[in-house]
Design a protein around this motif. Sequence first.
Motif, PDB file in Angstrom:
ATOM      1  N   GLU A  53       0.823  -1.205   0.000  1.00  0.00           N
ATOM      2  CA  GLU A  53       0.000   0.000   0.000  1.00  0.00           C
ATOM      3  C   GLU A  53       0.863   1.263   0.000  1.00  0.00           C
ATOM      4  O   GLU A  53       1.870   1.335   0.685  1.00  0.00           O
ATOM      5  N   TYR A  54       0.431   2.234  -0.797  1.00  0.00           N
ATOM      6  CA  TYR A  54       1.057   3.556  -0.799  1.00  0.00           C
ATOM      7  C   TYR A  54       0.310   4.367   0.250  1.00  0.00           C
ATOM      8  O   TYR A  54      -0.910   4.503   0.185  1.00  0.00           O
ATOM      9  N   VAL A  55       1.038   4.901   1.222  1.00  0.00           N
ATOM     10  CA  VAL A  55       0.393   5.506   2.395  1.00  0.00           C
ATOM     11  C   VAL A  55       0.604   7.016   2.463  1.00  0.00           C
ATOM     12  O   VAL A  55       1.735   7.500   2.407  1.00  0.00           O
ATOM     13  N   PHE A  56      -0.516   7.716   2.599  1.00  0.00           N
ATOM     14  CA  PHE A  56      -0.531   9.142   2.906  1.00  0.00           C
ATOM     15  C   PHE A  56      -0.871   9.264   4.387  1.00  0.00           C
ATOM     16  O   PHE A  56      -1.923   8.794   4.813  1.00  0.00           O
ATOM     17  N   ALA A  57      -0.011   9.899   5.163  1.00  0.00           N
ATOM     18  CA  ALA A  57      -0.333  10.178   6.564  1.00  0.00           C
ATOM     19  C   ALA A  57      -0.780  11.633   6.651  1.00  0.00           C
ATOM     20  O   ALA A  57      -0.093  12.526   6.142  1.00  0.00           O
ATOM     21  N   LEU A  58      -1.935  11.862   7.265  1.00  0.00           N
ATOM     22  CA  LEU A  58      -2.382  13.232   7.464  1.00  0.00           C
ATOM     23  C   LEU A  58      -1.654  13.803   8.667  1.00  0.00           C
ATOM     24  O   LEU A  58      -1.713  13.235   9.761  1.00  0.00           O
ATOM     25  N   ALA A  59      -0.931  14.880   8.440  1.00  0.00           N
ATOM     26  CA  ALA A  59      -0.119  15.476   9.496  1.00  0.00           C
ATOM     27  C   ALA A  59      -0.045  16.978   9.276  1.00  0.00           C
ATOM     28  O   ALA A  59       0.149  17.430   8.140  1.00  0.00           O
ATOM     29  N   ILE A  60      -0.200  17.741  10.344  1.00  0.00           N
ATOM     30  CA  ILE A  60      -0.173  19.201  10.229  1.00  0.00           C
ATOM     31  C   ILE A  60       1.105  19.675   9.546  1.00  0.00           C
ATOM     32  O   ILE A  60       1.092  20.608   8.756  1.00  0.00           O
ATOM     33  N   LEU A  61       2.216  19.000   9.823  1.00  0.00           N
ATOM     34  CA  LEU A  61       3.490  19.413   9.235  1.00  0.00           C
ATOM     35  C   LEU A  61       3.761  18.760   7.881  1.00  0.00           C
ATOM     36  O   LEU A  61       4.848  18.925   7.313  1.00  0.00           O
ATOM     37  N   GLY A  62       2.784  18.033   7.353  1.00  0.00           N
ATOM     38  CA  GLY A  62       2.934  17.421   6.043  1.00  0.00           C
ATOM     39  C   GLY A  62       2.920  18.465   4.939  1.00  0.00           C
ATOM     40  O   GLY A  62       2.776  19.665   5.182  1.00  0.00           O
ATOM     41  N   LYS A  63       3.046  18.001   3.713  1.00  0.00           N
ATOM     42  CA  LYS A  63       3.080  18.897   2.553  1.00  0.00           C
ATOM     43  C   LYS A  63       1.658  19.306   2.172  1.00  0.00           C
ATOM     44  O   LYS A  63       0.775  18.462   2.011  1.00  0.00           O
ATOM     45  N   GLU A  64       1.464  20.602   2.033  1.00  0.00           N
ATOM     46  CA  GLU A  64       0.177  21.093   1.549  1.00  0.00           C
ATOM     47  C   GLU A  64       0.145  20.981   0.031  1.00  0.00           C
ATOM     48  O   GLU A  64       1.168  21.170  -0.633  1.00  0.00           O
ATOM     49  N   ARG A  65      -1.021  20.656  -0.497  1.00  0.00           N
ATOM     50  CA  ARG A  65      -1.187  20.531  -1.939  1.00  0.00           C
ATOM     51  C   ARG A  65      -2.475  21.249  -2.329  1.00  0.00           C
ATOM     52  O   ARG A  65      -3.410  21.291  -1.549  1.00  0.00           O
ATOM     53  N   SER A  66      -2.515  21.716  -3.554  1.00  0.00           N
ATOM     54  CA  SER A  66      -3.790  22.216  -4.090  1.00  0.00           C
ATOM     55  C   SER A  66      -4.601  20.995  -4.522  1.00  0.00           C
ATOM     56  O   SER A  66      -4.065  19.879  -4.647  1.00  0.00           O
ATOM     57  N   SER A  67      -5.874  21.199  -4.767  1.00  0.00           N
ATOM     58  CA  SER A  67      -6.712  20.084  -5.238  1.00  0.00           C
ATOM     59  C   SER A  67      -6.182  19.534  -6.558  1.00  0.00           C
ATOM     60  O   SER A  67      -6.174  18.325  -6.778  1.00  0.00           O
ATOM     61  N   THR A 123      -1.317   5.852  -9.764  1.00  0.00           N
ATOM     62  CA  THR A 123      -1.937   4.716 -10.457  1.00  0.00           C
ATOM     63  C   THR A 123      -1.203   4.412 -11.759  1.00  0.00           C
ATOM     64  O   THR A 123      -1.050   3.254 -12.121  1.00  0.00           O
ATOM     65  N   THR A 124      -0.718   5.448 -12.432  1.00  0.00           N
ATOM     66  CA  THR A 124       0.042   5.250 -13.669  1.00  0.00           C
ATOM     67  C   THR A 124       1.290   4.401 -13.408  1.00  0.00           C
ATOM     68  O   THR A 124       1.679   3.578 -14.223  1.00  0.00           O
ATOM     69  N   TYR A 125       1.915   4.613 -12.238  1.00  0.00           N
ATOM     70  CA  TYR A 125       3.148   3.902 -11.913  1.00  0.00           C
ATOM     71  C   TYR A 125       2.919   2.676 -11.041  1.00  0.00           C
ATOM     72  O   TYR A 125       3.813   2.234 -10.337  1.00  0.00           O
ATOM     73  N   GLY A 126       1.717   2.134 -11.102  1.00  0.00           N
ATOM     74  CA  GLY A 126       1.466   0.825 -10.513  1.00  0.00           C
ATOM     75  C   GLY A 126       1.011   0.778  -9.068  1.00  0.00           C
ATOM     76  O   GLY A 126       0.963  -0.296  -8.476  1.00  0.00           O
ATOM     77  N   HIS A 127       0.678   1.910  -8.488  1.00  0.00           N
ATOM     78  CA  HIS A 127       0.167   1.900  -7.115  1.00  0.00           C
ATOM     79  C   HIS A 127      -1.363   1.863  -7.160  1.00  0.00           C
ATOM     80  O   HIS A 127      -2.010   2.889  -7.344  1.00  0.00           O
ATOM     81  N   SER A 128      -1.921   0.666  -6.998  1.00  0.00           N
ATOM     82  CA  SER A 128      -3.380   0.564  -7.065  1.00  0.00           C
ATOM     83  C   SER A 128      -4.023   0.493  -5.682  1.00  0.00           C
ATOM     84  O   SER A 128      -5.238   0.540  -5.556  1.00  0.00           O
ATOM     85  N   ASP A 129      -3.204   0.384  -4.638  1.00  0.00           N
ATOM     86  CA  ASP A 129      -3.717   0.362  -3.266  1.00  0.00           C
ATOM     87  C   ASP A 129      -3.188   1.589  -2.534  1.00  0.00           C
ATOM     88  O   ASP A 129      -2.001   1.654  -2.183  1.00  0.00           O
ATOM     89  N   ILE A 130      -4.068   2.555  -2.341  1.00  0.00           N
ATOM     90  CA  ILE A 130      -3.677   3.817  -1.716  1.00  0.00           C
ATOM     91  C   ILE A 130      -4.414   3.953  -0.383  1.00  0.00           C
ATOM     92  O   ILE A 130      -5.633   3.795  -0.315  1.00  0.00           O
ATOM     93  N   THR A 131      -3.648   4.216   0.658  1.00  0.00           N
ATOM     94  CA  THR A 131      -4.197   4.286   2.009  1.00  0.00           C
ATOM     95  C   THR A 131      -3.907   5.657   2.617  1.00  0.00           C
ATOM     96  O   THR A 131      -2.800   6.175   2.485  1.00  0.00           O
ATOM     97  N   PHE A 132      -4.925   6.205   3.263  1.00  0.00           N
ATOM     98  CA  PHE A 132      -4.799   7.466   3.989  1.00  0.00           C
ATOM     99  C   PHE A 132      -4.962   7.163   5.469  1.00  0.00           C
ATOM    100  O   PHE A 132      -5.881   6.430   5.851  1.00  0.00           O
ATOM    101  N   VAL A 133      -4.086   7.727   6.296  1.00  0.00           N
ATOM    102  CA  VAL A 133      -4.138   7.481   7.733  1.00  0.00           C
ATOM    103  C   VAL A 133      -4.490   8.771   8.460  1.00  0.00           C
ATOM    104  O   VAL A 133      -3.831   9.802   8.262  1.00  0.00           O
ATOM    105  N   ILE A 134      -5.537   8.692   9.273  1.00  0.00           N
ATOM    106  CA  ILE A 134      -5.930   9.810  10.133  1.00  0.00           C
ATOM    107  C   ILE A 134      -5.791   9.332  11.571  1.00  0.00           C
ATOM    108  O   ILE A 134      -6.456   8.391  11.990  1.00  0.00           O
ATOM    109  N   GLY A 135      -4.902   9.971  12.300  1.00  0.00           N
ATOM    110  CA  GLY A 135      -4.639   9.580  13.682  1.00  0.00           C
ATOM    111  C   GLY A 135      -5.724  10.048  14.633  1.00  0.00           C
ATOM    112  O   GLY A 135      -6.701  10.686  14.234  1.00  0.00           O
TER     113      GLY A 135
END
Length: 159
Positions: free
Chosen positions: A71-85, A96-108
């Motif tokens: 799984e490719y994991v995004f951790a939600l963290a205040i000090l993480g990188k901000e992104r536009s939509s 997904t283009t590079y083969g990551h079909s399982d994406i996980t987001f973690v909210i603590g």
Amino acid sequence: MNIKFVVVGKLKEKYFKQGIAEYAKRLSRFCKFSIVEVPDEKAPENLSQAEMDQVMAAEGDRILSKIKDREYVFALAILGKERSSEEFAKELKDLTTYGHSDITFVIGGSLGLTPAVLKRANTQISFGRFTLPHQLMRLVLTEQVYRAFMINEGSPYHK
């Protein structure tokens, strides 16, 4: 594509459940969407740093037990990188283009994420420096994932 949220605690508020259910229904045409709740650690109000670390460690272990190696994991963290939509949409598309079909987001939980969870994450994402209840963050994140798919589809939803 599989999108999974691993979150600490149960969602009690009916209005959050309804909003998330609506976006989950909309997401079903793009991906398999799931939310995995892990129990939060019961703790008194005034914790010492050692007790906070203990609570976070217990929650962190529960989170990590729900994440598979691939799984490719995004951790939600205040000090993480901000992104536009738009940046977020491109990032999901590229994954997904590079083969990551399982994406996980973690909210603590209310105390945040342990270093072990942050280390396991492939990236950290921030929705700004505001502190938001993790229940509300679930709804916001669900909408942003849906928005990303709509941007990638060229839909007017984003306007």
